[in-house]
Motif scaffolding. Structure first.
Motif, PDB file in Angstrom:
ATOM      1  N   VAL A 375       3.808   4.621  12.725  1.00 50.39           N
ATOM      2  CA  VAL A 375       4.384   5.116  11.676  1.00 50.39           C
ATOM      3  C   VAL A 375       3.729   4.919  10.681  1.00 50.39           C
ATOM      4  O   VAL A 375       3.468   3.758  10.193  1.00 50.39           O
ATOM      5  N   GLU A 376       3.503   5.756   9.532  1.00 52.77           N
ATOM      6  CA  GLU A 376       2.650   5.518   8.336  1.00 52.77           C
ATOM      7  C   GLU A 376       3.670   4.805   7.224  1.00 52.77           C
ATOM      8  O   GLU A 376       4.802   5.111   7.188  1.00 52.77           O
ATOM      9  N   LEU A 377       3.461   3.871   6.649  1.00 49.74           N
ATOM     10  CA  LEU A 377       4.060   3.011   5.674  1.00 49.74           C
ATOM     11  C   LEU A 377       3.744   3.683   4.410  1.00 49.74           C
ATOM     12  O   LEU A 377       2.614   4.398   4.247  1.00 49.74           O
ATOM     13  N   GLY A 379       2.667   2.474   1.691  1.00 48.94           N
ATOM     14  CA  GLY A 379       1.316   1.983   1.221  1.00 48.94           C
ATOM     15  C   GLY A 379       0.189   2.419   1.958  1.00 48.94           C
ATOM     16  O   GLY A 379      -0.906   2.106   1.475  1.00 48.94           O
ATOM     17  N   GLY A 380       0.189   3.326   3.030  1.00 51.60           N
ATOM     18  CA  GLY A 380      -1.125   3.768   3.568  1.00 51.60           C
ATOM     19  C   GLY A 380      -1.145   3.102   5.083  1.00 51.60           C
ATOM     20  O   GLY A 380      -1.956   3.573   5.579  1.00 51.60           O
ATOM     21  N   GLY A 381      -0.473   1.918   5.259  1.00 45.56           N
ATOM     22  CA  GLY A 381      -0.604   1.200   6.461  1.00 45.56           C
ATOM     23  C   GLY A 381       0.215   1.732   7.609  1.00 45.56           C
ATOM     24  O   GLY A 381       0.731   3.021   7.241  1.00 45.56           O
ATOM     25  N   LEU A 382       0.106   1.297   8.773  1.00 46.10           N
ATOM     26  CA  LEU A 382       0.952   1.745  10.007  1.00 46.10           C
ATOM     27  C   LEU A 382       1.616   0.578  10.318  1.00 46.10           C
ATOM     28  O   LEU A 382       1.559  -0.672  10.342  1.00 46.10           O
ATOM     29  N   ARG A 383       3.021   1.000  10.788  1.00 47.41           N
ATOM     30  CA  ARG A 383       3.945   0.108  11.582  1.00 47.41           C
ATOM     31  C   ARG A 383       4.122   0.853  12.970  1.00 47.41           C
ATOM     32  O   ARG A 383       3.827   1.816  13.216  1.00 47.41           O
TER      33      ARG A 383
END
Length: 397
Positions: A375-377, A379-383
């Motif tokens: 899932v995209e965070l 800020g552009g990261g992933l979790r």
């Protein structure tokens, strides 16, 4: 020894190649009606075709030129395969096949048709293709003809075109419902066209018989590809494992019990199987119909409790139990299915379902599926976000 196989269609005059082969014949092999339909030289011995093995032995032992008379195209579900398997390499002069003639009789193109043979084979796989596909031609046989096909299609919306004695004196073309076909006595030989829609014509494709299996855009589709209620749908990761164990394919019939939105049943239909979805919730039944239509497949939907509906269904080859509780597992295990797959979210039901399958003669494997999706965070990261775990029991009889 030389052998020529001649296609006979009963209407067209023999071609020049056929006439030359007939003029040289010292042995003619074929059904009585075919032997009567041609002019043979004086002294040519006639062998009426009965059991195939003695005729093959006669052909291999014959010193002169033999002709074998066969209906239509001998290379299309015909005698050519048996001749070559016995070591005979004949010349072939074909005529129109019965399937070509039947579609021509109703003025319909047939490059979208699946052609199946029930001649000397079990009728079940041919019936299941008629239940699954929109355009099917069935080469029939006594005991596996229009009446039996019509009876087997009860509950499916189909039109049958029955072509009797094509090219013969009693040729006739009848367009009937499955119920009407089941109540009539039909002349032999005949061929049956099973049509979901007699008027519409499929767009011209690139492959005869329609699109291939498996589907071009894959399987275990995303949940967004289906109409469903509040996330109540078998997740794609679970569907992938379920499909692997069910092994749906053309010629098989799948029960989807407690179908919900019908995602598993629709996926099985996309693999070429015939599917009956059983669901007691009327709103979910509407979703199954919508999902099947959106993916261009035919899923028969039966609204009602599993225990009430299942006794009236045709025998399955495999069953998926997505709902319906213990009763659905019992009914699946008691059916003719060789494969039964059960998806369970509640752990307290696992032992009972497994015991039912084992008592019914199934070898049972189980796996817990617990997927975590990216899932995209902000800020552009992933979790990783976990989906609810599901336990899949797969039984093979």
């Amino acid at each position: 020894m030389s052998v020529t196989v001649l296609g006979v269609d009963g209407t067209t005059r023999p071609s020049a190649a056929s006439a030359r082969a007939l003029s040289r014949a010292t042995l003619a092999v074929g059904a009585a009606r075919h032997l009567e339909s041609v002019v043979l030289p004086t002294g040519c011995r006639r062998l009426e075709l009965g059991p195939l093995a003695p005729a093959l032995a006669e052909l291999r032992a014959h010193d002169g030129h033999a002709v074998v008379l066969a209906s239509g195209d001998p290379g299309f579900f015909g005698i050519l395969r048996a001749l070559r398997a016995s070591g005979i390499r004949p010349a072939v002069v074909p005529a129109l096949s019965s399937v070509q003639r039947a579609f021509a009789a109703i003025g319909r193109s047939w490059d979208d048709a699946v052609v199946v043979s029930a001649h000397g084979r079990e009728l079940g796989p041919a019936l299941n293709l008629c239940r699954a596909r929109s355009t099917v031609a069935v080469l029939t046989a006594p005991g596996a003809g229009p009446a039996e096909i019509g009876a087997g299609l009860a509950g499916w919306r189909r039109t049958l075109v029955v072509a009797e004695d094509l090219g013969g004196r009693d040729e006739s073309i009848s367009t009937v419902t499955p119920d009407e076909a089941s109540l009539r006595t039909w002349r032999e030989p005949n061929v049956v066209l099973c049509l979901r829609d007699t008027e519409s014509v499929a767009p011209r494709g690139w492959l005869a018989g329609g699109e291939p299996w498996p589907p071009a855009d894959g399987w275990a589709l995303a949940e967004s590809e289906f109409h469903h209620r509040d996330g109540m749908i078998t997740k794609s990761e679970v569907r992938a494992v379920v499909l692997a164990h069910l092994a749906p394919r053309p010629g098989r019939l799948v029960w989807d019990l407690g179908a919900g939105s019908g995602s598993v049943g629709v996926e099985c239909a996309r693999m070429g199987a015939a599917v009956v979805a059983v669901e007691r919730d009327p709103a979910q039944c509407v979703r199954v119909v919508a999902n099947a239509g959106a993916h261009g497949v035919d899923v028969r939907v039966e609204e009602g409790a599993v225990a009430d509906v299942v006794p009236h269904l045709p025998d399955p080859d495999c069953v998926f139990v997505g709902g319906g509780g213990a009763a659905a597992v019992e009914l699946a295990a008691a059916s003719t299915a060789r494969r039964v797959v059960v998806a369970l979210a509640a752990l307290d039901r696992v032992a009972e379902a497994r015991d039912v399958l084992v008592r019914s003669g199934f070898a049972v494997d189980g796996v817990q599926l617990s997927a975590a999706r990216t899932v995209e965070l902000p800020g552009g990261g992933l979790r990783l976000a976990a989906t609810n775990p599901v336990l899949v029991l797969a039984g093979v009889r």
